[in-house]
Design an enzyme around this catalytic site. Structure first.
Site, PDB file in Angstrom:
ATOM      1  N   HIS A 181       0.810  -1.235   0.000  1.00 35.59           N
ATOM      2  CA  HIS A 181       0.000   0.000   0.000  1.00 35.59           C
ATOM      3  C   HIS A 181       0.829   1.265   0.000  1.00 35.59           C
ATOM      4  O   HIS A 181       0.671   2.132   0.860  1.00 35.59           O
ATOM      5  CB  HIS A 181      -0.962   0.003   1.202  1.00 35.59           C
ATOM      6  CG  HIS A 181      -2.169  -0.840   0.979  1.00 35.59           C
ATOM      7  ND1 HIS A 181      -3.039  -0.610  -0.055  1.00 35.59           N
ATOM      8  CD2 HIS A 181      -2.652  -1.915   1.642  1.00 35.59           C
ATOM      9  CE1 HIS A 181      -4.005  -1.516  -0.028  1.00 35.59           C
ATOM     10  NE2 HIS A 181      -3.802  -2.317   0.996  1.00 35.59           N
ATOM     11  N   ASP A 208      -1.882  -5.519  -3.943  1.00 34.81           N
ATOM     12  CA  ASP A 208      -2.080  -4.286  -3.174  1.00 34.81           C
ATOM     13  C   ASP A 208      -0.778  -3.518  -2.970  1.00 34.81           C
ATOM     14  O   ASP A 208      -0.379  -3.199  -1.838  1.00 34.81           O
ATOM     15  CB  ASP A 208      -2.764  -4.575  -1.831  1.00 34.81           C
ATOM     16  CG  ASP A 208      -4.274  -4.706  -1.988  1.00 34.81           C
ATOM     17  OD1 ASP A 208      -4.989  -4.736  -0.973  1.00 34.81           O
ATOM     18  OD2 ASP A 208      -4.754  -4.782  -3.147  1.00 34.81           O
ATOM     19  N   HIS A 241      -6.531  -3.808  -5.218  1.00 36.56           N
ATOM     20  CA  HIS A 241      -6.220  -2.395  -5.434  1.00 36.56           C
ATOM     21  C   HIS A 241      -5.481  -2.127  -6.738  1.00 36.56           C
ATOM     22  O   HIS A 241      -5.211  -0.972  -7.072  1.00 36.56           O
ATOM     23  CB  HIS A 241      -5.412  -1.837  -4.250  1.00 36.56           C
ATOM     24  CG  HIS A 241      -6.286  -1.438  -3.097  1.00 36.56           C
ATOM     25  ND1 HIS A 241      -6.671  -0.143  -2.878  1.00 36.56           N
ATOM     26  CD2 HIS A 241      -6.861  -2.177  -2.130  1.00 36.56           C
ATOM     27  CE1 HIS A 241      -7.451  -0.099  -1.800  1.00 36.56           C
ATOM     28  NE2 HIS A 241      -7.581  -1.323  -1.328  1.00 36.56           N
ATOM     29  N   ASP A 664     -13.824  15.280 -13.160  1.00 34.69           N
ATOM     30  CA  ASP A 664     -12.612  15.937 -13.630  1.00 34.69           C
ATOM     31  C   ASP A 664     -11.931  15.035 -14.638  1.00 34.69           C
ATOM     32  O   ASP A 664     -10.894  14.447 -14.385  1.00 34.69           O
ATOM     33  CB  ASP A 664     -11.696  16.210 -12.424  1.00 34.69           C
ATOM     34  CG  ASP A 664     -10.360  16.771 -12.852  1.00 34.69           C
ATOM     35  OD1 ASP A 664      -9.385  16.562 -12.103  1.00 34.69           O
ATOM     36  OD2 ASP A 664     -10.296  17.393 -13.922  1.00 34.69           O
ATOM     37  N   ASP A 666     -10.247  15.287 -17.291  1.00 37.86           N
ATOM     38  CA  ASP A 666      -8.881  15.421 -17.801  1.00 37.86           C
ATOM     39  C   ASP A 666      -7.853  15.484 -16.667  1.00 37.86           C
ATOM     40  O   ASP A 666      -6.720  15.880 -16.869  1.00 37.86           O
ATOM     41  CB  ASP A 666      -8.761  16.661 -18.696  1.00 37.86           C
ATOM     42  CG  ASP A 666      -9.112  17.936 -17.945  1.00 37.86           C
ATOM     43  OD1 ASP A 666      -8.990  19.014 -18.538  1.00 37.86           O
ATOM     44  OD2 ASP A 666      -9.500  17.837 -16.774  1.00 37.86           O
ATOM     45  N   GLU A 675     -20.084  22.735 -12.217  1.00 39.05           N
ATOM     46  CA  GLU A 675     -20.022  21.285 -12.065  1.00 39.05           C
ATOM     47  C   GLU A 675     -20.162  20.910 -10.601  1.00 39.05           C
ATOM     48  O   GLU A 675     -20.850  19.956 -10.237  1.00 39.05           O
ATOM     49  CB  GLU A 675     -18.689  20.749 -12.603  1.00 39.05           C
ATOM     50  CG  GLU A 675     -18.637  20.726 -14.116  1.00 39.05           C
ATOM     51  CD  GLU A 675     -17.228  20.480 -14.616  1.00 39.05           C
ATOM     52  OE1 GLU A 675     -16.272  20.768 -13.877  1.00 39.05           O
ATOM     53  OE2 GLU A 675     -17.091  20.004 -15.745  1.00 39.05           O
ATOM     54  N   ASP A 708     -11.943  32.419  -9.623  1.00 37.27           N
ATOM     55  CA  ASP A 708     -11.815  32.335 -11.077  1.00 37.27           C
ATOM     56  C   ASP A 708     -12.847  31.383 -11.668  1.00 37.27           C
ATOM     57  O   ASP A 708     -12.742  30.969 -12.816  1.00 37.27           O
ATOM     58  CB  ASP A 708     -10.401  31.892 -11.463  1.00 37.27           C
ATOM     59  CG  ASP A 708     -10.149  30.447 -11.085  1.00 37.27           C
ATOM     60  OD1 ASP A 708      -9.158  29.875 -11.566  1.00 37.27           O
ATOM     61  OD2 ASP A 708     -10.942  29.876 -10.304  1.00 37.27           O
TER      62      ASP A 708
END
Lengths: 764, 153
Positions: A181, A208, A241, A664, A666, A675, A708
């Protein structure tokens, strides 16, 4: 025998007796003290485990949320429709992807001032060793080398079978390691203590490797490098994972985008492929089976050996990377919902078929019919299923033959490493069958239990709990001696169960917190007797007394628990009020314990924990409103935002973060205000949260720190102390960045942060 | 009694912490920890007797909740095995320190704890030493030690 002597004797005897009694008293007192410490230690462990698994259940709820959207939500405007489509539309990575262009990394320039490690291929042992050393010195590998290494890794993995085989004839000893991990310190420690991989020293890493810890990228680089250098001796198994959807939630995606701002997307894309090409299991001397999670009463090693593991991109959903468009033609149209919208790419494709085990509803069915051969559906399905299985097996055999270079039915021989996707589009089923998928989910997600039998793993939402009889059955069927698995954190780093037929090995020490647990690895010689080595990769813990260690870990657990309590304030208040019939504002401590359990469902010993969570009152009662207020004060520092909104955010933060990252697309780390509002609106309607639009707008605006019109996801999460420590530590590590783009803007944002940063404790 | 249902819940909670197989049994070696964390302070001998009461006729190494509950409830109702007050503890240390120096040397502590009373195991001794001994003087200043340990609770 004068009186003098007898008096002396008498006093001497009395003194001796007094000393004896005094010693006994001190011992009695001390034993009680250590017993209470031990109880605290056990309770702390339980807190961490229950919170961790509750988090995994959240993943199930997230899926339910999206299912709900598909079923019920009709966009009321073009705006909303566009927004939803963004979530539901095709895979964001372009179809004619960089995948085909093997040389895309060649165009990446490595700047002259780059002081990190450089790789050239084919890799030599020295390169791999140098890589470990470089990472130990906190250097970062340049994206170009990362991509190059990943491409080579993929080429190598494609040739491997689903089940690796290792023999102790060749390498005299095999070392098996469990979950890491992202904890690089543990990996470095293992190599330091046990020695680097070599032809005489075989290693198996049991899945994992990534998520949660802060150095998942570096761990992968090291593991892949050694695998390329010692292909016969160094083996990797896939864990649950190693899955891009799980990574969205548990930190690996975040880590990659943070460390590789320009090329992170490419890296994630190829990793998606690399992960699903990882082998599923390793067999030592045909006697010891090593896999990540466990087994079920349906586990079929022959089927597992034959299936196309590449088709199982994620155990979170059954469908492949292939586009909705193509799928839609093949499907019987049962994925369409009210607006004729395609199913979100992250949901199980055909929802009328027995869905993913990750859907709560189906879990009930599993629980009931676990041992029957067909999970759900009419008897007719059995034939269909069998046919599908047979067909996919045939196709798989063909493909294996092709890859091995043998003549195929059509007489064409193709280069084994040609992009398999081109092929598969033409003839193979685009998805794994239900059975294939279930087999893989079972071995990646299951946990052993003490009771006999096999039942659905409702805690994790996937795989099953398997009993000693299931283990015995499997070992006998395939003539094996024992199983090695990982997947679960253990205080000592390892644990035997099922009469020592199952060994859990977990290699991430201090997993929950500094001092919480040891890590371990196991060595097997030709006699296959397991020899276990434990460690704790943190100097600080060695210097602490047991008492200090427990206090430290306990503090961390209690903090997490208080946070959870706060997140449920509204429900707790309602529950407390039920116990306060006379409206005195007070409830008994016993009522408190009951109320808390009925809201949180964590199964914790609340009466034992009570002294740590509630300031003791003399008369056994609690003024619950002020207790809740104290909790809130501890957690928050934002006056102008409605506290119930914040509380809801807290409760759902993991889900929110996952949704944000999906939106998101990109991976820029930013979503627009709009959003954010849309997401929140959808989410709150599903969760029946009564928040006005105005409130949401206010919230959004207040989070947009530099005004912004965009919200930095990480800032948003951090502003509410929602960012996991690993992220803040990553920020502080000051690694020499190999490439960056418009980091100027990001840096400015960082300085205008308005946040309560959770203090990293337990620094080594 | 009004107290009994509440005692039952407390006992059940403490028991379940060690019920690792979720089958209402605990390893007999954990009984001491459970009893002590419920507020009692028995000696080893008293604990031994209690275990004899809750064990199976043919000891299996496990204690069942059904047998443990009534016995433990009785213990709590009778307020048996009361904890030791701070001042009594201090006097016990003073008995071992007849010259009233205010401390015991490491060797003295080891001698008393491992040879007198209900002797410590090596592990217990080491654990106590790690927290109690002041490394510079190699001794335990028991008054400070007691204060420190009591704060913890």
């Amino acid at each position: 025998m004068g009186s003098g002597t007898s008096t002396q004797h008498h006093f001497a005897f009395q003194n001796a007796e007094k000393a004896f009694k005094a010693a006994a008293l001190i011992q009695r007192w001390y034993r009680r003290y250590t017993a209470r410490l031990e109880m605290r230690r056990q309770c702390t462990w339980r807190i961490f485990q229950s919170i961790e698994y509750a988090g995994q259940q959240d993943q199930v709820k997230l899926h339910d949320f999206f299912s709900y959207l598909v079923d019920h939500f009709t966009p009321s405007s073009n705006h909303e429709r566009d927004f939803l489509d963004r979530m539901f539309t095709d895979e964001r990575f372009p179809q004619n992807s960089e995948m085909e262009k093997f040389s895309d990394y060649e165009s990446i320039q490595v700047p002259d001032n780059y002081t990190g490690p450089r790789l050239s291929f084919p890799l030599l042992p020295d390169h791999a060793t140098a890589l470990v050393e470089a990472f130990r010195l906190k250097q970062q590998l340049h994206a170009r080398y990362v991509l190059n290494l990943l491409h080579e890794t993929k080429k190598h993995l494609i040739q491997l079978p689903n089940i690796n085989r290792v023999s102790t004839c060749y390498s005299e000893e095999v070392t098996v390691c469990g979950d890491l991990h992202g904890q690089l310190d543990d990996l470095i420690f293992i190599f330091y203590k046990n020695g680097l991989p070599s032809p005489e020293r075989a290693y198996v890493f049991n899945g994992d490797f990534v998520d949660r810890g802060k150095d998942s990228v570096e761990i992968l680089m090291v593991l892949f490098a050694f695998m390329l250098v010692y292909p016969k001796e160094f083996h990797l198994n896939r864990g649950n994972h190693e899955d891009h959807l799980v990574n969205l939630r548990y930190g690996f995606t975040k880590e990659v985008m943070h460390k590789y701002k320009t090329h992170g997307k490419k890296i994630l894309k190829i990793l998606q492929d690399v992960f699903c090409w990882l082998p599923l299991a390793t067999l030592v001397d045909e006697k010891v089976l090593i896999l990540h999670g466990g087994v079920s009463d349906m586990t079929d090693l022959e089927l597992l050996a034959k299936l196309d593991r590449h088709k199982i991109v994620s155990t979170m959903r059954r469908k492949t990377r292939k586009e909705n468009g193509k799928q839609a033609k093949k499907e019987k149209g049962n994925q369409t919902s009210s607006a004729g919208r395609p199913t979100p790419w992250f949901l199980p494709q055909s929802r009328s078929l027995p869905a993913s085990p990750l859907r709560l509803g189906c879990v009930q069915a599993h629980r009931a019919g676990r041992s029957s051969s067909i999970p759900c559906g009419a008897p007719g399905d059995a034939k269909e299923l069998a046919r599908q299985v047979r067909r996919s097996v045939d196709l798989e055999l063909d493909r294996c033959r092709r890859q091995a270079g043998f003549p195929v039915s059509r007489g064409t021989q193709e280069a084994p490493l040609c992009a398999p996707e081109a092929d598969s589009e033409a003839e193979e089923p685009l998805e794994p069958t239900q059975e294939e998928w279930r087999q893989v989910v079972d071995i990646l997600w299951s946990d052993p239990m003490a009771q006999e039998g096999c039942k659905a793993n409702t805690v994790r939402g996937g795989g099953c709990y398997f009993g000693p009889n299931v283990t015995e059955q499997l070992l006998q069927k395939y003539n094996l001696q024992f199983l090695i698995r990982s997947h679960e954190c253990k205080p000592e780093g390892y644990e035997f169960c099922h009469s020592r037929k199952v060994l859990t090995i977990f290699s991430a020490s201090n997993y929950y917190e500094v001092g919480s647990n040891r890590g371990a690895y196991v060595k097997l010689g030709p006699a296959l007797t397991p020899y276990i080595v434990q460690y704790q990769a943190n100097k600080v813990t060695h210097m602490l007394t047991m008492r200090q260690r427990i206090s430290r870990v306990e503090e961390s657990a209690l903090r997490a628990l208080r946070e959870k309590l706060f997140a449920h304030s509204t429900n707790l208040l309602a529950e407390f009020k039920k116990h306060d019939i006379d409206k005195t504002g007070l409830i008994t401590l016993s009522d408190w314990a009951e109320a808390v359990e009925s809201v949180l469902h964590l199964g914790l010993p609340w009466r034992m924990l009570r002294p740590q969570l509630v300031n003791s009152s003399t008369d056994n009662t609690l003024e619950y409103k002020s207790w809740l207020e104290d909790l809130a004060k501890e957690q928050l520092n934002h006056e102008n935002i409605q506290s119930s909104l914040l509380e809801t955010l807290y409760r759902n933060r993991s889900n929110l973060e996952t949704i944000f990252r999906i939106i998101d697309s990109d991976h820029s780390g930013f979503i627009s205000l709009d959003e954010f509002r849309q997401t929140w609106k959808l989410f709150s309607s599903h969760m029946n949260v009564d928040i006005t639009d105005e409130c949401i707008c206010d919230l959004a605006r207040s989070i947009d720190f530099n005004k912004d019109g965009h919200i930095d996801i990480n800032e948003f999460l951090e502003a509410f102390r929602l960012v996991e420590q690993s992220c803040s530590e990553g920020n502080a590590s000051g690694r020499p960045q190999a490439t960056n783009t418009n980091d100027g803007a990001a840096a400015n944002q960082a300085h205008t942060k308005n946040s309560l940063v959770s203090i990293a404790h337990g620094a080594s | 009694e009004i107290l009994v249902p509440e005692f039952h819940k407390k006992i059940k909670e403490a028991f379940e912490v060690f019920d690792h197989e979720a089958n209402n049994t605990v390893d007999v070696r954990e009984i001491g920890t459970i009893v002590r964390s419920l507020g009692c302070c028995p000696s080893e001998g008293e604990l031994h007797d209690l275990i004899a009461e809750v064990e199976e006729e043919e000891p299996t190494g496990y204690i069942r909740f059904e047998k443990f509950l009534p016995v433990m409830t009785e213990v709590l109702l009778e307020r048996r095995y009361r904890p030791i007050p701070e001042d009594v503890l201090l006097r016990a240390f003073e008995v071992l320190d007849p010259f009233k120096r205010g401390f015991l040397s490491k060797e003295e502590l080891i001698k008393y704890m491992t040879e007198e009373g209900e002797p410590f195991s090596q592990e217990e001794m080491e654990e106590m030493l790690s927290a109690a001994i002041d490394p510079e003087s190699n001794s335990i200043h028991y008054k400070d030690y007691i204060t420190m340990m009591v704060i913890d609770e």
